[in-house]
Write an enzyme that holds these catalytic residues in place. Structure first.
Site, PDB file in Angstrom:
ATOM      1  N   ASP A  26       5.782 -17.606   1.794  1.00  0.00           N
ATOM      2  CA  ASP A  26       6.763 -17.345   0.742  1.00  0.00           C
ATOM      3  C   ASP A  26       8.171 -17.659   1.220  1.00  0.00           C
ATOM      4  OD1 ASP A  26       6.757 -15.211   2.526  1.00  0.00           O
ATOM      5  OD2 ASP A  26       6.143 -13.716   1.042  1.00  0.00           O
TER       6      ASP A  26
ATOM      7  N   ASN B 102       3.256  -1.231  -0.660  1.00  0.00           N
ATOM      8  CA  ASN B 102       2.575  -1.085  -1.956  1.00  0.00           C
ATOM      9  C   ASN B 102       1.333  -1.971  -2.048  1.00  0.00           C
ATOM     10  OD1 ASN B 102       3.681  -3.616  -2.210  1.00  0.00           O
ATOM     11  ND2 ASN B 102       4.947  -3.175  -4.008  1.00  0.00           N
TER      12      ASN B 102
ATOM     13  N   HIS C 129       1.216  -5.189  -1.306  1.00  0.00           N
ATOM     14  CA  HIS C 129       1.431  -6.611  -1.612  1.00  0.00           C
ATOM     15  C   HIS C 129       1.080  -7.493  -0.421  1.00  0.00           C
ATOM     16  CE1 HIS C 129       5.953  -6.366  -0.377  1.00  0.00           C
ATOM     17  NE2 HIS C 129       5.383  -7.156   0.492  1.00  0.00           N
TER      18      HIS C 129
ATOM     19  N   GLU D 222       3.035  -9.007  -5.869  1.00  0.00           N
ATOM     20  CA  GLU D 222       3.219  -7.587  -6.132  1.00  0.00           C
ATOM     21  C   GLU D 222       2.031  -7.055  -6.937  1.00  0.00           C
ATOM     22  OE1 GLU D 222       5.406  -6.067  -4.588  1.00  0.00           O
ATOM     23  OE2 GLU D 222       7.326  -7.114  -4.496  1.00  0.00           O
TER      24      GLU D 222
HETATM   25  C1  GLP Z   1       7.405  -8.943   2.949  1.00  0.00           C
HETATM   26  C2  GLP Z   1       6.660 -10.287   2.956  1.00  0.00           C
HETATM   27  C3  GLP Z   1       5.224 -10.115   3.320  1.00  0.00           C
HETATM   28  C4  GLP Z   1       5.106  -9.116   4.445  1.00  0.00           C
HETATM   29  C5  GLP Z   1       5.484  -7.753   3.953  1.00  0.00           C
HETATM   30  C6  GLP Z   1       5.544  -6.699   5.037  1.00  0.00           C
HETATM   31  O1  GLP Z   1       8.128  -8.698   1.818  1.00  0.00           O
HETATM   32  N1  GLP Z   1       6.802 -11.095   1.779  1.00  0.00           N
HETATM   33  O2  GLP Z   1       4.662 -11.379   3.666  1.00  0.00           O
HETATM   34  O3  GLP Z   1       3.790  -9.069   4.922  1.00  0.00           O
HETATM   35  O4  GLP Z   1       6.648  -7.774   3.195  1.00  0.00           O
HETATM   36  O5  GLP Z   1       6.667  -6.852   5.835  1.00  0.00           O
HETATM   37  P1  GLP Z   1       6.857  -6.145   7.229  1.00  0.00           P
HETATM   38  O6  GLP Z   1       5.953  -6.841   8.162  1.00  0.00           O
HETATM   39  O7  GLP Z   1       8.313  -6.373   7.572  1.00  0.00           O
HETATM   40  O8  GLP Z   1       6.531  -4.724   7.039  1.00  0.00           O
END
Ligand code: GLP
Length: 244
Positions: A75, A136, A138, A143
């Site tokens: 992304d 959540n 995702h 989402e």
């Molecule tokens: C982000 C990304 C995800 C990621 C998630 C968790 O928003 N788009 O690809 O896995 O949130 O992030 P983190 O590893 O910083 O907890």
């Protein structure tokens, strides 16, 4: 996507996040060594940082080459320049790409003006996909409510995600409201998927993803429709699983 069959992802629980990260780093390093032309799906966020550090260190010790590897990131925010310090491209450059022998032209990020899913297909598809998970549930920026057959598209971030990611920007109002994200369908097209989750904040999402029937309200639970998924957890992220 065949939704008649539900699989149980393999679950590996390590005692701490360093061990979980190094387990994932080794899984990928072994696959790259077995097939130096591998196509990887890569994730950003805090979770994979130690995985990338491990790969850089293996590369510096001449144990791992990315020269033939192709990457597709999950992304990217919309509205940030590619050089913006919080763009996912900058993140990957700083954490991995700049420190290894990867060919820049083989590193890919979604953008509004390209058909990312076709580009992935043209490259032969993703062999091994690394995922994190949001609190959540995702995956990438899919989402809750994201359809199982969704492809790469523009998405609106939820207030939860904006709040969670504000730690990187310093303030919630600096976080872009929209992003472009591979869809659930794009992710499920990978040949093999490894999800890494560390820390107590992920425990609920992890237990929902593995312990409930697949449902769009928890996007990571839809991974149960893929036959080759491994969840690698630290003890905290695994603490709400049955038996823990
Ligand atoms: C982000 C990304 C995800 C990621 C998630 C968790 O928003 N788009 O690809 O896995 O949130 O992030 P983190 O590893 O910083 O907890």
């Amino acid at each position: 996507m065949n939704t008649d069959v539900i699989y149980s992802p393999k679950v590996i629980v390590e005692s701490n996040s360093a061990d979980a990260s190094s387990r994932v780093a080794s899984m990928f390093a072994n696959s790259i060594q077995a097939n130096p032309q591998l196509t990887l799906g890569l994730a950003t966020g805090g979770t994979p940082v130690d995985v990338y550090r491990d790969w850089v260190s293996r590369h510096r010790q001449s144990q791992l080459s990315f020269a033939g590897v192709t990457t597709f990131n999950l992304d990217e925010y919309i509205g940030l320049d590619r050089d913006h310090p919080q763009s996912f491209r900058s993140f990957m450059e700083g954490q991995l790409f700049r420190h290894v022998d990867i060919d820049d032209s083989r590193t890919h990020f979604p953008s509004v003006d390209r058909d990312y899913d076709s580009a992935i297909r043209l490259a032969g598809g993703i062999d091994l996909q690394l995922l994190g998970i949001g609190t959540n549930g995702h995956i990438a920026f899919n989402e809750p409510g994201s359809p199982i057959d969704s492809l790469t598209r523009e998405v609106e971030l939820t207030p939860d995600t904006i709040a969670a990611n504000s730690r990187y920007f310093g303030a919630a109002d600096l976080v872009p409201r929209t992003a472009i994200s591979m869809g659930i369908g794009s992710i499920l097209a990978a040949r093999q998927i490894v999800l890494l989750a560390t820390g107590e904040s992920k425990a609920k999402a992890v237990s929902h993803s593995l312990g409930s029937p697949p449902c769009a309200s928890c996007p990571a639970s839809l991974l149960q429709y893929h036959p080759l998924v491994t969840f690698v957890l630290d003890a905290e992220a695994g603490s709400m699983l049955a038996g823990n």
